[in-house]
Design an enzyme around this catalytic site. Structure first.
Site, PDB file in Angstrom:
ATOM      1  N   SER A 265      49.209  63.037  51.323  1.00 49.74           N
ATOM      2  CA  SER A 265      49.517  64.432  51.414  1.00 49.74           C
ATOM      3  C   SER A 265      49.972  65.178  50.189  1.00 49.74           C
ATOM      4  O   SER A 265      50.302  64.317  49.348  1.00 49.74           O
ATOM      5  CB  SER A 265      50.540  64.584  52.328  1.00 49.74           C
ATOM      6  OG  SER A 265      51.975  64.410  51.835  1.00 49.74           O
ATOM      7  N   ASP A 266      49.332  66.437  50.240  1.00 52.24           N
ATOM      8  CA  ASP A 266      49.920  67.286  49.068  1.00 52.24           C
ATOM      9  C   ASP A 266      51.340  67.521  49.360  1.00 52.24           C
ATOM     10  O   ASP A 266      51.618  67.360  50.510  1.00 52.24           O
ATOM     11  CB  ASP A 266      49.268  68.440  49.034  1.00 52.24           C
ATOM     12  CG  ASP A 266      49.166  69.250  47.988  1.00 52.24           C
ATOM     13  OD1 ASP A 266      50.065  68.927  46.860  1.00 52.24           O
ATOM     14  OD2 ASP A 266      48.580  70.039  47.557  1.00 52.24           O
ATOM     15  N   TRP A 267      52.061  67.887  48.204  1.00 52.62           N
ATOM     16  CA  TRP A 267      53.482  67.903  48.548  1.00 52.62           C
ATOM     17  C   TRP A 267      53.960  69.116  49.160  1.00 52.62           C
ATOM     18  O   TRP A 267      53.813  70.294  48.958  1.00 52.62           O
ATOM     19  CB  TRP A 267      54.114  67.893  47.019  1.00 52.62           C
ATOM     20  CG  TRP A 267      54.414  66.705  46.543  1.00 52.62           C
ATOM     21  CD1 TRP A 267      55.479  66.393  46.200  1.00 52.62           C
ATOM     22  CD2 TRP A 267      53.554  65.589  46.252  1.00 52.62           C
ATOM     23  NE1 TRP A 267      55.659  65.056  45.409  1.00 52.62           N
ATOM     24  CE2 TRP A 267      54.391  64.520  45.578  1.00 52.62           C
ATOM     25  CE3 TRP A 267      52.335  65.463  46.534  1.00 52.62           C
ATOM     26  CZ2 TRP A 267      53.592  63.164  45.307  1.00 52.62           C
ATOM     27  CZ3 TRP A 267      51.848  64.198  46.096  1.00 52.62           C
ATOM     28  CH2 TRP A 267      52.424  63.200  45.466  1.00 52.62           C
TER      29      TRP A 267
END
Length: 739
Positions: A265-267
């Site tokens: 996932s992106d943060w």
């Protein structure tokens, strides 16, 4: 930093020092065994709690291993232009290390502008070595989202507007990074083409545009580059966030492309436990970005793929089969990286890496205009050179979002130009010209520059003009910077024109001195209302640690420019398809009404003349194209034909030309672009030298995605091959039919 204790059982196995007779290692500990065998063995030994623990972060940039089994943590680092300095365990701010300064490589727009896969391989090798030296397992890059609009603040991190160019450039980058035992994490999958409402906007795009424009570079990275990781995007598609998206992750990435790596996932990109479980996410990072919220329990345990997932597994609401698929992927990543005993040692900020950064930057710079041969400058015959502009002195490696870096030294344009000129006896004078953003810090990294200014805007221009009248030549260094609402993550640009009233400065300088060169430092196209009054324009990009030296190489002719634009410069913003059809940035959703007609495809189809075309770039020499030959005038399904053309350097100095092959379908039953890039080759030629360049054409290169059938189709009929120096500079044409 990784703890040696997490490696301890593995170290015991490798050294044979276990305190007594060496025990036979378990299969998962044996690096000579196939990875899949090791994965299955390790999986069989893990408890339910250990399986869930490896699926989410334990700090800002790391996820847990299995200490009981000696399986180490996974450590990520931001890229894609350099290795991010160490941050505190739970925070974005820097940890204050003194040994984590990296080499800043040019932004990926500059790399794409080289049109040279060999430069991409050099880039991947070099940045991979830096990641390896810093004990990183995953490099969060490269980015390959398509340049849809000049206003996207994050375009500088990507590889331009054309899916074929991005596909050819991303593959060697990924391959060379991973030779260092570091996973390339290709991002942001998918349709991340704006920063406005990036966390919530729902992208509405037809399947044809999805498959023809926005997915090919990701597919190439996975299928040809063998990428070990892919990062989900923040935005939504079909109403689901891309970090847990059934259509993108399960159906396309893991289904159609058979991706065996990890979806990260992106943060802050994860929003739901059920969707995260079922829709393809494997590793969750940054859900609560300071890592400390959610009450007394460790916040990481409350991530969507942590305690909530574990509770569903214990009650039978979630199945173990799906869990095991995720864990297999994480284990596979660990065995490819952290537990890879064959990976090299790497190196950090070495002379070789600085040389690579300088070479890539010089090869990527694009000479947009050069009337009267203003460039290259002869420093030995130029007594006084005036350099004007804040971007000549402002460090550009700090700022811009997650790609912000800490370097030991950044050679600014003024430093590079001054060193080269003064070595030849040329005096260099500097004037500020304008004030943009005098600050210089990001997440605790400070440039240390004092760019404060007391003069008024009018006085700055007056002083620059007075100096220009006394100079033999003038170089204005301007463009954009890494501040908010420019080339920066988190916000899009507010205007197409240059900020900080730079147009006024350029117009005043043009009136004061006819030998004016405008150097643009940017990752985006900009408007140029002064273009007809300026003889020379050079796009220098964000060029990293060696920006100034690379610029001097080109300006003074040590490097003959050979860069070509990876995206179109429109005259007006309204000439861009996304803006002409009124759907940027949208509201809760954004419709890609231009469909497949992105960049030069839009300009060609609508007969809109660009300011500078996709593929455009001048040289200090000249090239002639001749003798086009097709091996056959008919192409059969399953067959191929060869197109050959001679390229001759007709000038008086060595130079490189990018030969571009576009193909147009003349008899298509559906709407298609006038032509599309299907091949390119960069050739270096001595004066008078001729080389033959050949391209293989297959039916796959002629196909389009039929969204009514859900497959690629190549229609029989007549096609035209355009051999070009740019998308608007066609040199030769050939015709053939597909049977």
């Amino acid at each position: 930093m990784k703890s040696i204790f997490s490696f301890f059982p593995v170290l015991l196995f490798l050294t044979g020092c276990s305190g007594g007779a060496a025990e036979k290692p378990a299969p998962y500990q044996d690096p000579s065994r196939p990875i899949e065998e090791r994965v299955e063995d390790a999986l069989s030994r893990m408890t339910l709690e250990e399986k869930v623990a490896v699926l989410h972060a334990q700090s800002k940039f790391s996820s847990a291993g299995v200490p009981r089994l000696g399986i180490p943590e996974v450590w990520c680092t931001d890229g894609p232009h350099g290795i991010r300095p160490e941050v505190l365990w739970d925070e974005w701010d820097q940890a204050g290390w003194t040994n984590d300064s990296c080499t800043a490589f040019p932004a990926l727009t500059c790399l794409a502008a080289t049109w040279n896969p060999r430069m991409s391989a050099l880039y991947g090798k070099s940045i991979g070595e830096e990641a390896r030296y810093r004990e990183k397992d995953v490099l969060l890059g490269p980015g390959v989202n398509i340049y849809r609009t000049p206003l996207n603040g994050r375009n500088f991190e990507y590889m331009g507007e054309d899916p074929y160019l991005a596909s050819r450039m991303v593959v060697p980058y990924v391959q060379e990074v991973q030779k260092n035992g570091v996973a390339a994490c290709v991002k942001h999958f998918a349709l991340n083409n704006q920063e406005t409402r990036r966390m919530s906007v729902d992208v509405v795009v037809d399947d044809r545009a999805l498959y023809e424009i926005y997915l090919p570079a990701f597919k190439a990275a996975v299928k040809e580059g063998g990428a070990w990781a892919v990062m989900g995007a923040y935005n939504k598609y079909k109403g689901q966030h891309c970090c847990h998206n059934e259509y993108l992750l399960n159906r396309i990435l893991k289904g159609e492309w058979a991706f065996d790596g990890v979806v990260i996932s992106d943060w802050g990109g994860v929003h739901d436990t059920e969707e995260s479980i079922e829709n393809g996410l494997d590793l969750e990072f940054g859900t609560w970005t300071d890592g400390l919220r959610a009450g007394t329990r460790n916040a990481y345990d409350n991530y969507y793929l942590a305690q909530p997932y574990l509770e569903r597994l214990r009650t039978g609401e979630a199945d173990v089969k799906t869990l095991d698929d995720k864990v297999r992927r994480v284990l596979r990543l660990i065995f490819r990286t952290a537990m890879n005993t064959q990976k090299p040692f790497g190196s950090l900020n070495s002379p070789e890496h600085l040389a690579a950064a300088r070479r890539i930057a010089g090869e990527g710079m694009v000479l947009l205009k050069n009337d009267g041969g203003v460039l290259p400058l002869d420093a030995s015959s130029t007594k006084r050179l005036l350099v004007v502009g804040e971007n000549a002195v402002k460090m550009m490696t700090v700022g811009g979002g997650s790609s912000s870096l800490k370097v030991r030294h950044e050679c600014t344009p003024l430093e590079g130009l001054r060193a080269a000129a003064e070595a030849a006896g040329c005096e260099v004078v500097f004037e500020r010209g304008y004030v943009g953003d005098p600050t210089g810090s990001y997440n605790g990294v400070n440039t240390g520059q004092d760019l404060s200014e007391t003069r008024s805007a009018e006085q700055l221009i007056a002083d620059a003009v007075a100096a220009a009248e006394q100079a033999d030549a003038v170089i204005f260094v301007g463009g954009l910077n890494k501040s908010d609402f420019q080339d920066c993550e988190g916000a899009d640009r507010k205007q197409y024109g240059l900020p900080y009233a730079q147009d006024r400065v350029i117009e005043a300088l043009a009136a004061a001195n006819p030998r004016l060169t405008v150097v643009l430092v940017s990752g985006n196209a900009v408007a140029m209302p002064w273009l007809d009054r300026v003889p020379a324009v050079l796009e220098a990009w964000f060029s990293g640690s060696e920006a100034g030296n690379a610029l001097a190489d080109v300006v003074f002719g040590q490097v003959n420019p050979s860069g070509k634009l990876p995206f179109t410069f429109p005259v007006r913003l309204e000439d861009n398809g996304a803006h002409a059809l009124g759907e940027f940035p949208g509201g809760d959703s954004v419709r890609y009404n231009e469909s497949i007609f992105v960049g030069y495809r839009w300009h060609d189809t609508k007969a809109i003349k660009p300011l500078f075309a996709f593929g455009h770039g001048l040289s200090y020499t000249s090239f002639a194209y001749s003798n086009l030959r097709l091996s056959s005038e008919k192409l059969s399904q399953g067959g191929s034909l060869t197109l050959g053309v001679d390229i001759t350097n007709t000038g008086d100095r060595a130079g490189a030309e990018v030969v571009q092959l576009y193909i147009g379908d003349d008899e298509s039953l559906c709407m298609r672009p006038v032509k599309e890039l299907k091949g390119f080759e960069k050739v270096l030629l001595e004066p008078g030298e001729t080389q033959r360049v050949e391209f293989e054409i297959t039916p796959e290169a002629l196909s389009y995605y039929d969204d009514t059938k859900g497959r690629w189709v190549a229609e029989a009929g007549l096609f035209t091959a355009y051999v070009s120096a740019a998308s608007d500079d066609i040199r030769l044409t050939g015709h053939f039919t597909l049977k």
